[in-house]
Each structure stands twice: as C-alpha cells, then as structure tokens.
Design a protein around this motif. Structure first.
Motif, PDB file in Angstrom:
ATOM      1  N   ARG A 171      32.699  54.393  -1.629  1.00 39.81           N
ATOM      2  CA  ARG A 171      33.367  53.216  -2.176  1.00 39.81           C
ATOM      3  C   ARG A 171      34.539  53.609  -3.070  1.00 39.81           C
ATOM      4  N   ARG A 172      34.411  54.711  -3.794  1.00 43.52           N
ATOM      5  CA  ARG A 172      35.478  55.149  -4.699  1.00 43.52           C
ATOM      6  C   ARG A 172      36.704  55.581  -3.885  1.00 43.52           C
ATOM      7  N   GLY A 173      37.832  54.950  -4.147  1.00 42.10           N
ATOM      8  CA  GLY A 173      39.067  55.294  -3.464  1.00 42.10           C
ATOM      9  C   GLY A 173      39.213  54.719  -2.070  1.00 42.10           C
ATOM     10  N   LEU A 174      38.312  53.851  -1.681  1.00 43.38           N
ATOM     11  CA  LEU A 174      38.328  53.277  -0.344  1.00 43.38           C
ATOM     12  C   LEU A 174      39.504  52.321  -0.184  1.00 43.38           C
ATOM     13  N   VAL A 175      40.140  52.360   0.970  1.00 42.95           N
ATOM     14  CA  VAL A 175      41.250  51.461   1.280  1.00 42.95           C
ATOM     15  C   VAL A 175      40.903  50.706   2.555  1.00 42.95           C
ATOM     16  N   VAL A 176      40.859  49.381   2.459  1.00 44.88           N
ATOM     17  CA  VAL A 176      40.703  48.532   3.637  1.00 44.88           C
ATOM     18  C   VAL A 176      42.103  48.079   4.004  1.00 44.88           C
TER      19      VAL A 176
ATOM     20  N   GLY B 204      29.791  41.603  12.269  1.00 44.96           N
ATOM     21  CA  GLY B 204      29.692  40.157  12.318  1.00 44.96           C
ATOM     22  C   GLY B 204      30.116  39.565  10.981  1.00 44.96           C
ATOM     23  N   ALA B 205      30.243  38.257  10.930  1.00 48.64           N
ATOM     24  CA  ALA B 205      30.753  37.572   9.739  1.00 48.64           C
ATOM     25  C   ALA B 205      29.905  37.847   8.499  1.00 48.64           C
ATOM     26  N   SER B 206      28.591  37.768   8.613  1.00 47.59           N
ATOM     27  CA  SER B 206      27.748  37.980   7.431  1.00 47.59           C
ATOM     28  C   SER B 206      27.774  39.432   6.977  1.00 47.59           C
ATOM     29  N   ALA B 207      27.806  40.368   7.914  1.00 45.60           N
ATOM     30  CA  ALA B 207      27.878  41.785   7.545  1.00 45.60           C
ATOM     31  C   ALA B 207      29.216  42.098   6.888  1.00 45.60           C
ATOM     32  N   LEU B 208      30.300  41.498   7.380  1.00 48.79           N
ATOM     33  CA  LEU B 208      31.616  41.710   6.787  1.00 48.79           C
ATOM     34  C   LEU B 208      31.684  41.127   5.382  1.00 48.79           C
ATOM     35  N   THR B 209      31.107  39.951   5.184  1.00 47.75           N
ATOM     36  CA  THR B 209      31.059  39.358   3.840  1.00 47.75           C
ATOM     37  C   THR B 209      30.298  40.261   2.893  1.00 47.75           C
ATOM     38  N   GLY B 210      29.180  40.802   3.348  1.00 49.48           N
ATOM     39  CA  GLY B 210      28.409  41.733   2.516  1.00 49.48           C
ATOM     40  C   GLY B 210      29.178  43.001   2.204  1.00 49.48           C
ATOM     41  N   PHE B 211      29.903  43.533   3.181  1.00 42.66           N
ATOM     42  CA  PHE B 211      30.699  44.738   2.972  1.00 42.66           C
ATOM     43  C   PHE B 211      31.783  44.493   1.931  1.00 42.66           C
ATOM     44  N   LEU B 212      32.514  43.374   2.061  1.00 44.56           N
ATOM     45  CA  LEU B 212      33.575  43.061   1.101  1.00 44.56           C
ATOM     46  C   LEU B 212      32.998  42.792  -0.290  1.00 44.56           C
ATOM     47  N   ALA B 213      31.838  42.154  -0.364  1.00 43.98           N
ATOM     48  CA  ALA B 213      31.188  41.939  -1.662  1.00 43.98           C
ATOM     49  C   ALA B 213      30.782  43.274  -2.283  1.00 43.98           C
ATOM     50  N   TRP B 214      30.298  44.210  -1.464  1.00 43.60           N
ATOM     51  CA  TRP B 214      29.929  45.538  -1.954  1.00 43.60           C
ATOM     52  C   TRP B 214      31.152  46.241  -2.524  1.00 43.60           C
ATOM     53  N   LEU B 215      32.289  46.109  -1.840  1.00 41.03           N
ATOM     54  CA  LEU B 215      33.522  46.726  -2.335  1.00 41.03           C
ATOM     55  C   LEU B 215      33.967  46.104  -3.648  1.00 41.03           C
ATOM     56  N   GLU B 216      33.954  44.775  -3.709  1.00 40.64           N
ATOM     57  CA  GLU B 216      34.425  44.084  -4.905  1.00 40.64           C
ATOM     58  C   GLU B 216      33.487  44.260  -6.086  1.00 40.64           C
TER      59      GLU B 216
END
Length: 155
Positions: free
Chosen positions: A87-92, A127-139
C-alpha cells in the motif's frame, strides 16, 4: 493374457480418477483456507512488463494483510503469494472496462485498474464490491503513507 491387460488398464484409469479427485479436493481446501480468514476477494491479475506485451490474465484471490495485498493463483498449490502489492507508495493510474478480446478470460462485470508498486506494474480485474473494498483499503492508509489515486477516466 487379455484379462490381465484389461485389469491393468482399469487400475490405471482408477488411479488417474483418484489423482484428479485429490487435486480437486486439495485446491478446494486451499481456497477455503484463504477465504475463511476474511479480507479475501476474487480478482484476476496480469503483469505489465515495461516495453513488452502484457502477460496473460490469471484468476486469483487477493488477500489483505495489513499494508499489503497478497495475490494467489486460484489454480495452484503454493501457500506463498505470487504477487505482493504494498500500500505504501502505491499508484493507481488507470481504470477501464475490459476490452472485448480480454473480457472472455475474466469474470463478468469487472473493472480493470492499473496499479504501480515501485517497479511492478500490474492490472487487477475486480467486481464492483471488490473494487470498492480495494479503494477503501487504499484510502484507509495511515497518515504519512504516500498513496496516489488518479481519478478514473471511465466508471
């Protein structure tokens, strides 16, 4: 003589069927072990080598462990992850819908995001729910964690 040959062929066939069943059971138990602890999502991954064609899509399971995402292939026996995304330094850097040619090898209704972790660049299809979880993990990164989320071009 013919009876022994039929018995040998039947024994070989039975051994192959038992071996296939054991492989199926081992992969099912392995998947259950990954998912049972929570924090696991189905996602496909492909590596984007610099200056080369992208690799093939691989179906897998992403598992969040603190500040890293461990990605494991679904069809494999390794306990260690194939890819580790920090997560540290990750760029989406990009978000898109699958192109028609690649959609056949992916789960239905997924979005593809491009992620850079140091020198490693990969695409994740979720999928949509997994992507939402991924973005929440990043934020949800602790203060001081450099995480760069570029706004998506497409929903």
């Amino acid at each position: 003589m013919g009876g022994h040959l039929a018995l040998d062929a039947g024994g070989v066939l039975a051994a192959v069927i038992v071996a296939a069943a054991l492989v199926f059971v081992a992969m099912t138990v392995r998947r259950w072990l990954f998912v049972r602890g929570g924090g696991a999502v189905e996602c496909s991954l492909r590596v984007l080598p610099a200056g080369a064609e992208p690799g093939p899509w691989r179906l897998g399971i992403g598992r969040y462990k603190g500040d890293v995402l461990h990605w494991h292939r679904v069809f494999g026996f390794r306990r260690r992850p194939r890819q580790v995304i920090h997560r540290r330094g990750l760029v989406v850097s990009n978000r898109r819908r699958p192109e028609p040619g690649e959609a056949d090898g992916l789960l239905p209704d997924v979005s593809v995001i491009e992620v850079r972790d140091g020198d490693l660049t990969v695409e994740l299809a979720m999928g949509a729910s997994a992507l939402t979880g991924f973005l929440a993990w990043l934020e949800a990164a602790p203060p001081g964690f450099p995480v760069d989320l570029h706004p998506p071009d497409q929903p």
